[in-house]
Scaffold this motif. Structure first.
Motif, PDB file in Angstrom:
ATOM      1  N   GLU A 132       0.863  -1.179   0.000  1.00 49.57           N
ATOM      2  CA  GLU A 132       0.000   0.000   0.000  1.00 49.57           C
ATOM      3  C   GLU A 132       0.903   1.233   0.000  1.00 49.57           C
ATOM      4  O   GLU A 132       1.613   1.489   0.964  1.00 49.57           O
ATOM      5  N   ARG A 144       0.866   8.596  -1.385  1.00 50.18           N
ATOM      6  CA  ARG A 144       1.753   9.604  -1.913  1.00 50.18           C
ATOM      7  C   ARG A 144       2.719  10.091  -0.834  1.00 50.18           C
ATOM      8  O   ARG A 144       3.881  10.356  -1.069  1.00 50.18           O
ATOM      9  N   THR A 183      -2.413  22.944  -9.225  1.00 47.88           N
ATOM     10  CA  THR A 183      -2.027  21.552  -9.465  1.00 47.88           C
ATOM     11  C   THR A 183      -1.138  21.012  -8.344  1.00 47.88           C
ATOM     12  O   THR A 183      -1.097  19.815  -8.121  1.00 47.88           O
ATOM     13  N   THR A 193      -0.014  17.269   1.424  1.00 47.63           N
ATOM     14  CA  THR A 193       0.363  15.940   1.885  1.00 47.63           C
ATOM     15  C   THR A 193       1.850  15.836   2.177  1.00 47.63           C
ATOM     16  O   THR A 193       2.315  14.790   2.583  1.00 47.63           O
ATOM     17  N   LYS A 231     -10.433  14.423   4.153  1.00 48.72           N
ATOM     18  CA  LYS A 231      -9.227  13.597   4.223  1.00 48.72           C
ATOM     19  C   LYS A 231      -8.343  13.992   5.395  1.00 48.72           C
ATOM     20  O   LYS A 231      -7.216  13.495   5.524  1.00 48.72           O
ATOM     21  N   PHE A 247      16.687   2.550  -7.888  1.00 54.63           N
ATOM     22  CA  PHE A 247      15.839   3.294  -6.961  1.00 54.63           C
ATOM     23  C   PHE A 247      15.207   4.502  -7.626  1.00 54.63           C
ATOM     24  O   PHE A 247      14.046   4.819  -7.382  1.00 54.63           O
ATOM     25  N   TRP A 248      15.941   5.181  -8.484  1.00 55.74           N
ATOM     26  CA  TRP A 248      15.436   6.418  -9.063  1.00 55.74           C
ATOM     27  C   TRP A 248      14.721   6.208 -10.380  1.00 55.74           C
ATOM     28  O   TRP A 248      13.980   7.082 -10.816  1.00 55.74           O
ATOM     29  N   TRP A 256      12.327   1.612  -9.976  1.00 59.01           N
ATOM     30  CA  TRP A 256      11.275   1.544  -8.954  1.00 59.01           C
ATOM     31  C   TRP A 256      10.114   2.496  -9.260  1.00 59.01           C
ATOM     32  O   TRP A 256       8.955   2.091  -9.286  1.00 59.01           O
ATOM     33  N   PRO A 257      10.419   3.796  -9.539  1.00 66.80           N
ATOM     34  CA  PRO A 257       9.306   4.680  -9.904  1.00 66.80           C
ATOM     35  C   PRO A 257       8.547   4.182 -11.131  1.00 66.80           C
ATOM     36  O   PRO A 257       7.320   4.328 -11.206  1.00 66.80           O
ATOM     37  N   GLN A 303       6.346   1.513 -10.039  1.00 68.77           N
ATOM     38  CA  GLN A 303       5.345   2.208  -9.258  1.00 68.77           C
ATOM     39  C   GLN A 303       4.265   2.814 -10.162  1.00 68.77           C
ATOM     40  O   GLN A 303       3.087   2.707  -9.897  1.00 68.77           O
ATOM     41  N   TYR A 312       2.135   0.095 -11.401  1.00 69.91           N
ATOM     42  CA  TYR A 312       1.210  -0.314 -10.343  1.00 69.91           C
ATOM     43  C   TYR A 312       0.044   0.678 -10.232  1.00 69.91           C
ATOM     44  O   TYR A 312      -1.119   0.296 -10.174  1.00 69.91           O
ATOM     45  N   TRP A 335      -6.853   6.459  -8.246  1.00 69.22           N
ATOM     46  CA  TRP A 335      -6.202   7.222  -7.200  1.00 69.22           C
ATOM     47  C   TRP A 335      -6.424   8.712  -7.442  1.00 69.22           C
ATOM     48  O   TRP A 335      -6.257   9.183  -8.555  1.00 69.22           O
ATOM     49  N   ASP A 336      -6.823   9.445  -6.403  1.00 71.88           N
ATOM     50  CA  ASP A 336      -7.044  10.882  -6.557  1.00 71.88           C
ATOM     51  C   ASP A 336      -5.846  11.700  -6.110  1.00 71.88           C
ATOM     52  O   ASP A 336      -5.895  12.912  -6.088  1.00 71.88           O
ATOM     53  N   GLY A 337      -4.759  11.030  -5.736  1.00 71.80           N
ATOM     54  CA  GLY A 337      -3.551  11.759  -5.359  1.00 71.80           C
ATOM     55  C   GLY A 337      -3.491  12.072  -3.883  1.00 71.80           C
ATOM     56  O   GLY A 337      -2.460  12.505  -3.384  1.00 71.80           O
ATOM     57  N   VAL A 338      -4.582  11.886  -3.170  1.00 66.36           N
ATOM     58  CA  VAL A 338      -4.575  12.212  -1.742  1.00 66.36           C
ATOM     59  C   VAL A 338      -4.927  10.981  -0.892  1.00 66.36           C
ATOM     60  O   VAL A 338      -4.147  10.572  -0.036  1.00 66.36           O
ATOM     61  N   PRO A 364      -5.569   6.871  -0.167  1.00 70.07           N
ATOM     62  CA  PRO A 364      -4.831   5.708  -0.653  1.00 70.07           C
ATOM     63  C   PRO A 364      -5.459   5.189  -1.949  1.00 70.07           C
ATOM     64  O   PRO A 364      -6.681   5.229  -2.101  1.00 70.07           O
ATOM     65  N   PRO A 365      -4.608   4.712  -2.895  1.00 68.31           N
ATOM     66  CA  PRO A 365      -5.152   4.208  -4.143  1.00 68.31           C
ATOM     67  C   PRO A 365      -5.988   2.944  -3.944  1.00 68.31           C
ATOM     68  O   PRO A 365      -5.686   2.146  -3.048  1.00 68.31           O
ATOM     69  N   TYR A 393      -1.186  14.661 -18.609  1.00 67.18           N
ATOM     70  CA  TYR A 393      -1.000  15.687 -17.586  1.00 67.18           C
ATOM     71  C   TYR A 393      -2.345  16.214 -17.083  1.00 67.18           C
ATOM     72  O   TYR A 393      -2.570  16.320 -15.879  1.00 67.18           O
ATOM     73  N   PHE A 424      -3.458  15.957 -13.262  1.00 68.57           N
ATOM     74  CA  PHE A 424      -3.387  17.096 -12.352  1.00 68.57           C
ATOM     75  C   PHE A 424      -4.578  18.041 -12.438  1.00 68.57           C
ATOM     76  O   PHE A 424      -4.733  18.918 -11.599  1.00 68.57           O
ATOM     77  N   TYR A 462      -5.739   6.567 -14.035  1.00 64.81           N
ATOM     78  CA  TYR A 462      -5.971   6.602 -15.479  1.00 64.81           C
ATOM     79  C   TYR A 462      -4.794   7.275 -16.189  1.00 64.81           C
ATOM     80  O   TYR A 462      -4.353   6.831 -17.248  1.00 64.81           O
TER      81      TYR A 462
END
Lengths: 425, 299
Positions: free
Chosen positions: A3, A6, A83, A90, A112, B32-33, B36-37, B40, B43, B49-52, B54-55, B259, B263, B270
């Motif tokens: 899990e 961000r 944006t 967060t 939230k 790592f840079w 992994w991203p 990620q 995934y 996920w809305d960015g805030v 948890p997905p 983008y 954002f 998506y």
């Protein structure tokens, strides 16, 4: 599957950055309980127009002069600010307080747990109108916002130009159409728009106003909240009405941003423009005295009159490291002297939210204040009454409508489909 | 570590620890840079996920949605157009300019520098300049008026028929000088003796180009193709700063759509699916080409 939020992701990156790049230089990420840290209250601001920026800096200075704590303004371009807002809120070390507005975005962040409960700030704020209190809630009764100013939308024009052209402000739709015809006959583009170059959202003002004039504010609010459909015949009627006045729009309207459209208005190339008073922040001071406005004409006398009155103010991060000082700042911003200080340093075309704070007192502002006081209902603006995520769907649909007004039904079908995705996500 | 321990027993292949360090430290950093991203991102493309908050797991829903999304279709088609026009013109134009400016002549340095200047311009300056040119009463429209083509005047960036092509000009303006410099370097590397031999055999300038220059440029070509494919798929800045993909998605590229989805509409799952599509496209085009080139070189 792990899990990953961000926040954890950023913390991980931050920790690695600290280790790899700075050779173990400690990052001061505090993720636990809020703790008190020395230093200025940081105000993350999206007010980058010169007059507005000067005003917020004066506010920060005024707060510093109170002696309790200091505040520092960090101005960020509006688009970037919007944006980046989720990232700010967060992050492990968020800025303390932010310029923002009430609406669904605010409520979303509040749910939230990202926003500071400012109920105790409100206790010391005196007799603010109940409308502002309702606006500042998260929907569950918790207060998360401190309103400081609000403004109005209307048809702005230059008094000297109207006098030169021998026309007077209309009050009904037919008078409005007649005025457009007259101006057109004199070789002037009657209506400026400024819905190009990054400010496409100005077209939403037309949609908002026509909808609240034709279908009323409750229908408008429900539609924007996802309780209605854009392919409703009532919405089609809004665009059908708009279509009758489209030939009077400046054809460059979708190609230039509102700042350029303002210039056209001040230079007399366009006759009038539906805009909020913020346009004055970028206008020359001497032209401001020649500016007047009239209310969006009434289309159906049976529909209670509503006006757009977007409110601005501050919210704060629930993880602020300067808890006490941040609350002090919010308390200060809500006082009458602070709001008067802000208005003195701005272009002066906004209204204070504090009931006893004085506005700039110009005839223009008195007229604006009276229009809002006489209104039966107030709305905010498209993205404030709906969400920032829904705004691009409106931009796409409305710009297409302005350019291809004969495709109303397919425009509305696609708008509904795009909006549905936003509501579902 | 057993795999490494085995060859270590044979003395001749023993790797000094410092060498291992040189291999593994960059690998760890890269992993790592970059890796992994990237994983990620993949995934996230399987979540909503809305960015805030948890997905939440969504499986392949995002990919399924791509097929029924008309805006994705437009963005995909526009990206293909962009790949062909931006890629084709910048390669052909860059080569033409390099051929024109390769010989050392008086003043040639000035022209090279002038053509390369847009590459070093900041994006903000670029888009400000071109936005000014395309304004309803900007230079482009007034030029058209002067030469008697007043009927052609339009709001270039606000017209859905022209927006995408109007954006190609500044993008090419920035890219041509860059490709030219790459080709100039390639041309400098060609042995002049080859041209002398070709001339002795009576080759025309076109034959010299066809049989000497072009085959000799092959290694440069594969570099340039990779650069162009990657640059056109990630073309974002010029489009975003000038039209944001509008009006009504007519100049939308996959990158701008990604983008705005991420954002503006805050649908990061998506948007990650879109990013995966962009990656697969870039990877697919480049790998196909490189495999072909390498196979030809082997045979």
């Amino acid at each position: 599957m792990i899990e990953v939020s961000r926040r954890n992701f950023l913390l991980g990156m931050g920790a690695l950055g600290g280790a790899a790049v700075l050779g173990g230089c400690a990052t001061s990420a505090s993720s636990g309980a809020v703790q008190q840290t020395a230093g200025a209250v940081s105000i993350q601001s999206n007010l980058s127009a010169p007059a507005a920026k000067a005003a917020i800096e004066a506010l920060a200075k005024g707060f510093g002069e109170q002696g309790a704590a200091k505040a520092a303004v960090n101005t960020v371009a509006s688009e970037t600010f919007r944006t980046q807002l989720p990232s700010y809120l967060t992050s492990a070390t968020p800025p303390d307080t932010y310029t923002w507005y009430p609406g669904s975005i605010l409520a979303g962040y509040a749910r939230k747990g990202l926003l500071l409960d400012v109920g105790d700030v409100w206790q010391g704020m005196g007799d603010y109108s109940p409308a502002f209190r309702t606006l500042s809630g998260d929907g569950t009764g918790k207060l998360v916002f401190v309103p400081t100013t609000y403004y109005w939308w209307g048809f702005f024009y230059r008094k000297s130009n109207f006098a030169k052209w021998g026309v007077t402000p209309p009050s009904t739709w037919s008078e409005f159409l007649a005025l457009c015809e007259t101006l057109r006959g004199k070789g002037i583009e009657p209506i400026g728009l400024g819905a190009g170059g990054g400010t496409q959202w100005t077209s939403s003002a037309w949609f908002d106003y026509l909808n609240i004039r034709i279908n009323g504010a409750p229908f408008h609010r429900d539609l924007l909240a996802g309780k209605g459909r854009f392919d409703d015949p009532k919405v089609a009627k809004v665009l059908e009405t708009w279509k009758t006045v489209l030939p009077h729009f400046d054809p460059r309207g979708t190609a230039i941003p509102f700042q350029d459209a303002t210039t056209s208005l001040l230079q007399g190339r366009t006759g009038m423009m539906l805009i909020g008073t913020f346009f004055a922040d970028a206008a020359p001071k001497e032209a401001l005295e020649d500016i007047d406005f009239f209310q969006f004409p009434i289309l159906d006398p049976a529909v209670p009159v509503a006006e757009e009155a977007p409110t601005d103010g501050f919210f704060a991060s629930s993880r602020t490291p300067h808890l006490a000082a941040t609350k002090e700042f919010l308390k200060y911003a809500a006082t009458a002297p602070a709001q008067e200080l802000y208005i003195r340093n701005s272009s002066g075309t906004i209204l204070p939210t504090h009931p006893s704070a004085k506005d700039s007192g110009t005839p223009l502002v008195l007229k604006g204040r009276k229009m809002l006081q006489d209104a039966k209902e107030l709305t905010q603006f498209f993205n404030r009454d709906s969400s920032d995520a829904l705004q691009p769907t409106a931009d796409t649909a409305l710009i297409r409508f302005i350019q291809r007004p004969n495709e109303i039904s397919s425009i509305l079908t696609e708008w509904q489909a795009a909006a549905q995705k936003v509501w579902n996500s | 570590m057993t795999a490494l321990a085995a060859p270590a027993r044979r003395r001749r292949h023993r790797l000094p620890p410092i060498l291992l360090l040189f291999v593994f430290v960059p690998f760890a950093v890269e992993a790592f840079w970059v890796f992994w991203p990237a994983l990620q991102g993949f995934y996230l493309s399987l979540t909503s996920w809305d960015g805030v908050s948890p997905p939440t797991w969504a499986g392949f829903d995002n990919y399924a949605e791509l097929f029924s999304d008309p805006t994705f279709g437009t963005a995909f088609a526009n990206t293909a157009i962009w790949l062909v026009l931006f890629g084709g013109i910048s390669a052909a134009g860059g080569l033409a300019l390099a051929m024109l400016l390769q010989r050392e002549r008086k003043g040639v340095g000035f022209y090279r520098a002038a053509l390369f200047t847009p590459v070093v311009f900041s994006l903000v300056a670029t888009s400000l300049i071109w936005q000014g040119l395309y304004q309803p009463d900007g230079l482009v429209n007034s030029l058209l008026d002067t030469v008697g083509l007043g009927d052609w005047q339009r709001s270039w960036l606000a017209d859905p028929d022209t927006a995408l092509y109007a954006l190609l000009a500044p993008a090419l303006w920035r890219q041509l000088g860059y490709v030219m410099v790459l080709y100039l370097a390639g041309l400098k590397g060609i042995d002049p003796a080859l041209y002398e031999a070709a001339k002795l055999d009576g080759a025309s300038p076109w034959q010299q180009f066809r049989y000497v220059t072009w085959p000799q440029l092959r290694p440069v070509n594969s570099v340039i193709l990779s650069v162009i494919v990657i640059d056109s798929l990630r073309s974002f800045d010029v489009v975003w700063s000038m039209t944001k993909g509008g009006p009504y998605h007519s100049s939308e590229l996959l990158s701008t759509y990604m983008y705005s989805t991420a954002f503006q509409t805050l649908r990061l799952g998506y948007a990650s699916a879109l990013a995966v599509v962009i990656f697969l496209l870039a990877f697919g085009v480049i790998v196909t080409y490189l495999v072909r080139v390498l196979r030809e070189e082997e045979s």
